[in-house]
Design a protein around this motif. Structure first.
Motif, PDB file in Angstrom:
ATOM      1  N   GLU A  47       0.807  -1.171  -0.018  1.00 18.61           N
ATOM      2  CA  GLU A  47      -0.219  -0.075  -0.146  1.00 18.61           C
ATOM      3  C   GLU A  47       0.794   1.392  -0.108  1.00 18.61           C
ATOM      4  O   GLU A  47       0.566   2.222  -0.591  1.00 18.61           O
ATOM      5  CB  GLU A  47      -0.975   0.082   1.110  1.00 18.61           C
ATOM      6  CG  GLU A  47      -2.088  -0.773   0.999  1.00 18.61           C
ATOM      7  CD  GLU A  47      -2.928  -0.699  -0.294  1.00 18.61           C
ATOM      8  OE1 GLU A  47      -3.372   0.596  -0.263  1.00 18.61           O
ATOM      9  OE2 GLU A  47      -3.114  -1.213  -0.997  1.00 18.61           O
ATOM     10  N   LEU A  48       1.857   1.154   0.890  1.00 19.22           N
ATOM     11  CA  LEU A  48       2.925   2.382   0.959  1.00 19.22           C
ATOM     12  C   LEU A  48       3.470   2.514  -0.578  1.00 19.22           C
ATOM     13  O   LEU A  48       3.706   3.729  -1.139  1.00 19.22           O
ATOM     14  CB  LEU A  48       4.005   2.117   1.826  1.00 19.22           C
ATOM     15  CG  LEU A  48       3.355   2.263   3.293  1.00 19.22           C
ATOM     16  CD1 LEU A  48       4.618   1.759   4.107  1.00 19.22           C
ATOM     17  CD2 LEU A  48       2.965   3.566   3.682  1.00 19.22           C
ATOM     18  N   ARG A  50       2.288   1.617  -3.373  1.00 18.17           N
ATOM     19  CA  ARG A  50       1.153   2.021  -4.618  1.00 18.17           C
ATOM     20  C   ARG A  50       0.846   3.513  -4.443  1.00 18.17           C
ATOM     21  O   ARG A  50       0.757   3.955  -5.595  1.00 18.17           O
ATOM     22  CB  ARG A  50      -0.403   1.307  -3.963  1.00 18.17           C
ATOM     23  CG  ARG A  50      -1.199   1.768  -4.922  1.00 18.17           C
ATOM     24  CD  ARG A  50      -2.574   1.069  -4.698  1.00 18.17           C
ATOM     25  NE  ARG A  50      -2.581  -0.199  -5.479  1.00 18.17           N
ATOM     26  CZ  ARG A  50      -2.716  -1.346  -4.803  1.00 18.17           C
ATOM     27  NH1 ARG A  50      -2.762  -1.567  -3.386  1.00 18.17           N
ATOM     28  NH2 ARG A  50      -2.650  -2.510  -5.591  1.00 18.17           N
ATOM     29  N   THR A  51       0.955   3.948  -3.231  1.00 16.03           N
ATOM     30  CA  THR A  51       0.797   5.549  -3.339  1.00 16.03           C
ATOM     31  C   THR A  51       2.248   6.378  -3.503  1.00 16.03           C
ATOM     32  O   THR A  51       2.324   7.593  -3.837  1.00 16.03           O
ATOM     33  CB  THR A  51       0.151   6.114  -2.079  1.00 16.03           C
ATOM     34  OG1 THR A  51       0.808   5.514  -0.964  1.00 16.03           O
ATOM     35  CG2 THR A  51      -1.102   5.313  -1.890  1.00 16.03           C
ATOM     36  N   GLY A  52       3.133   5.848  -2.964  1.00 14.85           N
ATOM     37  CA  GLY A  52       4.405   6.627  -3.098  1.00 14.85           C
ATOM     38  C   GLY A  52       5.889   5.951  -3.668  1.00 14.85           C
ATOM     39  O   GLY A  52       6.744   6.402  -3.425  1.00 14.85           O
ATOM     40  N   ALA A  56       8.628   4.846  -0.557  1.00 12.89           N
ATOM     41  CA  ALA A  56       7.642   5.146   0.535  1.00 12.89           C
ATOM     42  C   ALA A  56       7.553   3.951   1.424  1.00 12.89           C
ATOM     43  O   ALA A  56       7.001   3.901   2.456  1.00 12.89           O
ATOM     44  CB  ALA A  56       6.405   5.434   0.138  1.00 12.89           C
ATOM     45  N   GLU A 133      -1.447   2.387 -14.696  1.00 16.43           N
ATOM     46  CA  GLU A 133      -2.452   2.425 -13.604  1.00 16.43           C
ATOM     47  C   GLU A 133      -1.782   2.398 -12.265  1.00 16.43           C
ATOM     48  O   GLU A 133      -2.481   2.909 -11.268  1.00 16.43           O
ATOM     49  CB  GLU A 133      -3.865   1.353 -13.901  1.00 16.43           C
ATOM     50  CG  GLU A 133      -4.253   1.728 -15.125  1.00 16.43           C
ATOM     51  CD  GLU A 133      -5.399   0.450 -15.536  1.00 16.43           C
ATOM     52  OE1 GLU A 133      -5.302  -0.603 -14.546  1.00 16.43           O
ATOM     53  OE2 GLU A 133      -5.968   0.346 -16.537  1.00 16.43           O
ATOM     54  N   GLU A 134      -0.639   1.692 -12.122  1.00 18.79           N
ATOM     55  CA  GLU A 134      -0.211   1.359 -10.688  1.00 18.79           C
ATOM     56  C   GLU A 134       1.278   1.804 -10.992  1.00 18.79           C
ATOM     57  O   GLU A 134       2.245   1.024 -10.715  1.00 18.79           O
ATOM     58  CB  GLU A 134      -0.070  -0.220 -10.586  1.00 18.79           C
ATOM     59  CG  GLU A 134      -1.554  -0.577 -10.287  1.00 18.79           C
ATOM     60  CD  GLU A 134      -2.082  -0.082  -8.944  1.00 18.79           C
ATOM     61  OE1 GLU A 134      -1.749   0.518  -8.081  1.00 18.79           O
ATOM     62  OE2 GLU A 134      -3.314  -0.634  -8.643  1.00 18.79           O
ATOM     63  N   GLY A 136       3.267   3.309  -8.855  1.00 23.73           N
ATOM     64  CA  GLY A 136       4.015   3.289  -7.826  1.00 23.73           C
ATOM     65  C   GLY A 136       4.469   1.609  -7.615  1.00 23.73           C
ATOM     66  O   GLY A 136       5.792   1.403  -7.228  1.00 23.73           O
TER      67      GLY A 136
END
Length: 232
Positions: A47-48, A50-52, A56, A133-134, A136
């Protein structure tokens, strides 16, 4: 302290857990499944990422998300790079799963020339879609190239599929379909992979990152045509 960690990429953590300060592990009302903390840390790392992106992925934040004290992470990962390596492998598997789903949607029996060509295009399309789409996860999948070989230990025939394994499988089918000579098959997956990966990087974080959607679609079509002509 209690927290609820929800489903992350297929790993489910719906139980309220508390941090046992004496052991540093998360405990709940029932017996915790073996490896649950490690799996939770990897899921949090995803999850980290994915966003950063890979930068991250930090141990302290992952432990906070899972609901364990920071020292608990060191029972499973020697350092932050070890966690990142596990997250990188999981991100690469997510990319492989996207490619598998793309191939599964193609109709036609194995060895049919038209179907084989469509499956080749499906793996490339899925690769580019995942990168777009992904971003990160895509960057994280290739953040530590020295930590894994990208090739499955079973040669790509078993359950541990990889992006390279999917590409090799569709290229082998092209040979069986009479679309690619066996003499030219050896090693041809690498120029094909580098062509698609290069476009993904150029239009992701590279100089073409701000290209309009119409331009991206045109470049993707040119890339498919280029690969098709190279395999003819």
């Amino acid at each position: 302290m209690s927290t609820v960690v929800e489903s992350v990429d297929g790993v489910h953590y719906s139980e309220v857990v508390t941090a046992d300060r004496s052991s540093g592990e998360a405990t709940g009302t029932g017996r915790r499944p073996r490896g649950a903390v490690r799996d939770g840390l990897v899921a949090a790392g995803l999850e980290l990422a994915r966003t950063g992106g890979p930068d991250a992925v930090v141990l302290r934040e992952a432990t906070r998300m899972v609901g364990v004290v920071p020292n608990a992470a060191y029972r499973h990962f020697a350092d932050r790079d070890a966690l990142l390596a596990a997250v990188s492998t999981a991100a690469l598997r997510a990319l492989a799963d996207r490619m598998a789903a793309g191939v599964a949607r193609v109709r036609g029996k194995y060895g049919d020339p038209a179907a084989a060509r469509r499956r080749l295009r499906a793996v490339g399309t899925a690769y580019l879609e995942f990168a777009r789409e992904e971003p990160g996860l895509f960057a994280t999948a290739f953040a530590l190239p020295q930590r894994h070989t990208y090739s499955p230990p079973d040669g790509g025939t078993g359950p541990e599929r990889t992006p390279l394994g999917h590409l090799r499988t569709v290229l082998d089918e092209l040979v069986d379909a009479g679309m690619l000579s066996r003499r030219r098959r050896d090693g041809i997956e690498y120029p094909v992979w580098s062509t698609v990966h290069g476009l993904a990087v150029l239009t992701g974080q590279g100089p073409l990152r701000d290209a309009p959607d119409a331009t991206r679609r045109h470049l993707e079509q040119l890339t498919r045509t280029f690969i098709d002509s190279g395999l003819a």
